[in-house]
Design a protein around this motif. Structure first.
Motif, PDB file in Angstrom:
ATOM      1  N   ASN A 130       6.001  22.501  -1.164  1.00 53.72           N
ATOM      2  CA  ASN A 130       5.853  23.159  -2.469  1.00 53.72           C
ATOM      3  C   ASN A 130       5.664  22.024  -3.647  1.00 53.72           C
ATOM      4  N   THR A 131       4.852  22.713  -4.714  1.00 55.67           N
ATOM      5  CA  THR A 131       4.895  21.587  -5.746  1.00 55.67           C
ATOM      6  C   THR A 131       5.873  21.618  -6.512  1.00 55.67           C
ATOM      7  N   ARG A 132       6.008  20.734  -7.434  1.00 57.53           N
ATOM      8  CA  ARG A 132       7.107  20.556  -8.374  1.00 57.53           C
ATOM      9  C   ARG A 132       7.519  21.916  -9.125  1.00 57.53           C
ATOM     10  N   LYS A 133       6.358  22.535  -9.422  1.00 61.11           N
ATOM     11  CA  LYS A 133       6.524  23.655 -10.023  1.00 61.11           C
ATOM     12  C   LYS A 133       6.796  24.915  -9.220  1.00 61.11           C
ATOM     13  N   GLY A 134       6.916  24.649  -7.881  1.00 57.93           N
ATOM     14  CA  GLY A 134       7.383  25.561  -6.940  1.00 57.93           C
ATOM     15  C   GLY A 134       6.245  26.468  -6.334  1.00 57.93           C
ATOM     16  N   GLU A 135       4.867  26.125  -6.353  1.00 58.12           N
ATOM     17  CA  GLU A 135       3.962  26.834  -5.846  1.00 58.12           C
ATOM     18  C   GLU A 135       3.866  26.412  -4.404  1.00 58.12           C
ATOM     19  N   GLU A 136       3.655  27.141  -3.570  1.00 58.85           N
ATOM     20  CA  GLU A 136       3.726  26.917  -2.308  1.00 58.85           C
ATOM     21  C   GLU A 136       2.325  26.206  -1.855  1.00 58.85           C
ATOM     22  N   VAL A 137       2.412  25.104  -0.938  1.00 57.59           N
ATOM     23  CA  VAL A 137       0.931  24.504  -0.787  1.00 57.59           C
ATOM     24  C   VAL A 137       0.492  24.810   0.612  1.00 57.59           C
ATOM     25  N   ILE A 138      -0.784  25.377   0.553  1.00 57.68           N
ATOM     26  CA  ILE A 138      -1.456  25.676   1.746  1.00 57.68           C
ATOM     27  C   ILE A 138      -2.452  24.660   2.364  1.00 57.68           C
ATOM     28  N   SER A 139      -2.631  24.541   3.453  1.00 57.68           N
ATOM     29  CA  SER A 139      -3.626  23.579   3.998  1.00 57.68           C
ATOM     30  C   SER A 139      -4.880  24.144   4.747  1.00 57.68           C
ATOM     31  N   ASP A 140      -6.011  23.516   4.784  1.00 67.92           N
ATOM     32  CA  ASP A 140      -7.120  24.340   5.437  1.00 67.92           C
ATOM     33  C   ASP A 140      -8.143  22.968   5.595  1.00 67.92           C
ATOM     34  N   LYS A 141      -8.778  23.128   6.592  1.00 67.14           N
ATOM     35  CA  LYS A 141      -9.733  22.075   7.082  1.00 67.14           C
ATOM     36  C   LYS A 141     -11.094  22.348   6.121  1.00 67.14           C
ATOM     37  N   ILE A 142     -11.531  21.114   5.424  1.00 70.89           N
ATOM     38  CA  ILE A 142     -12.947  21.231   4.759  1.00 70.89           C
ATOM     39  C   ILE A 142     -13.758  19.983   5.228  1.00 70.89           C
ATOM     40  N   GLY A 143     -14.748  20.302   5.919  1.00 65.47           N
ATOM     41  CA  GLY A 143     -15.626  19.229   6.407  1.00 65.47           C
ATOM     42  C   GLY A 143     -14.752  18.146   7.351  1.00 65.47           C
ATOM     43  N   GLY A 150       0.885  -1.251   0.185  1.00 69.76           N
ATOM     44  CA  GLY A 150      -0.027   0.077  -0.057  1.00 69.76           C
ATOM     45  C   GLY A 150       0.841   1.243   0.019  1.00 69.76           C
ATOM     46  N   GLU A 151       0.360   2.461   0.132  1.00 70.40           N
ATOM     47  CA  GLU A 151       1.077   3.467   0.422  1.00 70.40           C
ATOM     48  C   GLU A 151       2.185   3.836  -0.613  1.00 70.40           C
ATOM     49  N   LEU A 152       1.806   3.702  -1.878  1.00 69.90           N
ATOM     50  CA  LEU A 152       2.844   4.307  -2.760  1.00 69.90           C
ATOM     51  C   LEU A 152       2.082   5.608  -3.247  1.00 69.90           C
ATOM     52  N   ARG A 153       2.732   6.794  -2.656  1.00 73.71           N
ATOM     53  CA  ARG A 153       2.261   8.166  -2.930  1.00 73.71           C
ATOM     54  C   ARG A 153       3.231   9.112  -3.278  1.00 73.71           C
ATOM     55  N   ASP A 154       4.167   8.444  -3.783  1.00 77.02           N
ATOM     56  CA  ASP A 154       5.354   9.638  -3.903  1.00 77.02           C
ATOM     57  C   ASP A 154       4.987  10.722  -5.087  1.00 77.02           C
ATOM     58  N   PHE A 155       3.923   9.997  -6.095  1.00 78.59           N
ATOM     59  CA  PHE A 155       3.526  11.069  -6.923  1.00 78.59           C
ATOM     60  C   PHE A 155       2.837  12.168  -6.357  1.00 78.59           C
ATOM     61  N   MET A 156       2.245  12.049  -5.296  1.00 73.20           N
ATOM     62  CA  MET A 156       1.543  13.214  -4.894  1.00 73.20           C
ATOM     63  C   MET A 156       1.857  14.460  -5.277  1.00 73.20           C
ATOM     64  N   GLU A 157       0.949  15.492  -5.814  1.00 71.68           N
ATOM     65  CA  GLU A 157       1.699  16.769  -6.006  1.00 71.68           C
ATOM     66  C   GLU A 157       1.371  17.687  -4.785  1.00 71.68           C
ATOM     67  N   VAL A 158       0.216  17.626  -4.261  1.00 72.85           N
ATOM     68  CA  VAL A 158      -0.210  18.476  -3.106  1.00 72.85           C
ATOM     69  C   VAL A 158      -0.645  17.763  -1.882  1.00 72.85           C
ATOM     70  N   HIS A 159      -1.190  16.645  -1.895  1.00 75.03           N
ATOM     71  CA  HIS A 159      -1.754  16.263  -0.797  1.00 75.03           C
ATOM     72  C   HIS A 159      -0.863  15.453   0.305  1.00 75.03           C
ATOM     73  N   GLY A 160      -0.340  16.073   1.240  1.00 78.40           N
ATOM     74  CA  GLY A 160       0.361  15.467   2.105  1.00 78.40           C
ATOM     75  C   GLY A 160       1.246  16.392   3.109  1.00 78.40           C
ATOM     76  N   ALA A 161       1.317  16.055   4.538  1.00 78.22           N
ATOM     77  CA  ALA A 161       1.525  17.308   5.444  1.00 78.22           C
ATOM     78  C   ALA A 161       3.086  17.435   4.881  1.00 78.22           C
ATOM     79  N   LYS A 162       3.864  16.576   4.328  1.00 70.62           N
ATOM     80  CA  LYS A 162       5.427  16.991   4.275  1.00 70.62           C
ATOM     81  C   LYS A 162       5.527  17.781   2.807  1.00 70.62           C
ATOM     82  N   ILE A 163       4.673  18.000   2.031  1.00 71.65           N
ATOM     83  CA  ILE A 163       4.718  18.679   0.833  1.00 71.65           C
ATOM     84  C   ILE A 163       4.501  20.229   0.942  1.00 71.65           C
TER      85      ILE A 163
END
Length: 256
Positions: free
Chosen positions: A229-242, A214-227
């Motif tokens: 920046n995206t590969r394009k360099g955009e800052e990743v922000i997090s918020d609670k939804i639901g 399981g847990e092969l998620r290396d390719f995730m672009e934005v989802h993950g507490a450790k990410i």
DNA sequence: GAATATGTTTAAAT
DNA sequence: CATTTAAACATATT
């Protein structure tokens, strides 16, 4: 653990590894969530051939004989593991095939849910949803799009992780109001659902081979507490939804 | 020790 | 009525 792409790959692997084998013995360790008595399940399945394994929404369906189906939902933390010398911890069900091999459904949270002959769902699977049906699903809705994508009563298979990935791919903010998204962007979002899920299936299938990992998620672009920046360099922000954490970037357009 | 984690169901609140 | 929110589920990881 598992969302639609993982489950799709698991069903392919189970078909390859155990398809055509006769189920010699089924151990029912945890029957609390089962919709029939443990004895009835054993009586139904033991001695029958596993003909194939398919995925439907977020469930795996084991088809025995011509038409006996055992649906399995792994919920939050459930896993499928191949049997080895050590007996699995937190087992729910253990399948022993005639070949001597087998696998187990495990879940330390005991939430994984096996269902004998599950009723056929009338909600479309995320990968089978047509554009016109998708458009109809969004029109006039006041819900935020992220919540709608994860709503299993509207379309099945998308969870918190892939919901974020799909919205990033489509360039749409997760906070957008579903009914306010313009037609072009709805079209893009529909395409993104297919392309994100299908490319994840390919990547996971390639990395997994015949192993049930399981847990092969290396390719995730934005989802993950450790990410950060995206590969394009955009800052990743997090918020609670639901009540769940969503990850996104400021470049995703907000329609409201 | 506290916060967090991939999902669903149920009940209560808005 | 439609929608949203919180809690519960049991354990591991950070």
């Amino acid at each position: 653990m598992a969302e639609l792409p993982d489950l799709e790959v698991f069903s392919q692997i189970l078909t390859r590894r155990y398809g055509g084998s006769v189920l010699e013995k089924l151990e029912v360790i945890e029957s609390r969530k089962l919709n029939v008595p443990a004895k009835a399940l054993k009586a139904c399945l033991e001695g029958h051939k596993l003909s194939r394994v398919i995925r439907s929404g977020k469930t795996i369906q084991l088809v025995f004989g011509p038409d006996r189906v055992l649906g399995i939902h792994l919920m939050l933390r459930g896993e499928l593991v191949a049997l080895s010398s050590a007996s699995p911890r937190f087992a729910i069900l253990i399948f022993h095939f005639h070949s001597g091999e087998g696998f187990a459904v495990v879940d330390m949270q005991k939430q994984a849910t096996p269902t004998l002959d599950p009723p056929s769902a009338d909600v479309p699977d995320a990968l089978e949803l047509s554009y016109s049906a998708f458009k109809k699903l969004l029109s006039g809705k006041k819900m935020v799009i992220k919540t709608l994508l994860m709503d299993q009563k509207k379309l099945r298979g998308i969870g918190n992780s892939y919901g974020d990935e799909i919205l990033y791919h489509a360039g749409i903010s997760p906070f957008s109001i579903a009914g306010k998204i313009p037609e072009d962007s709805v079209k893009q979002l529909h395409k993104s659902i297919h392309s994100v899920l299908e490319s994840a299936i390919k990547k996971i299938a390639g990395e997994n081979g015949d192993e049930l990992r399981g847990e092969l998620r290396d390719f995730m672009e934005v989802h993950g507490a450790k990410i950060k920046n995206t590969r394009k360099g955009e800052e990743v922000i997090s918020d609670k939804i639901g009540g769940r954490t969503s990850y996104y970037t400021r470049s995703q357009v907000l329609f409201s």
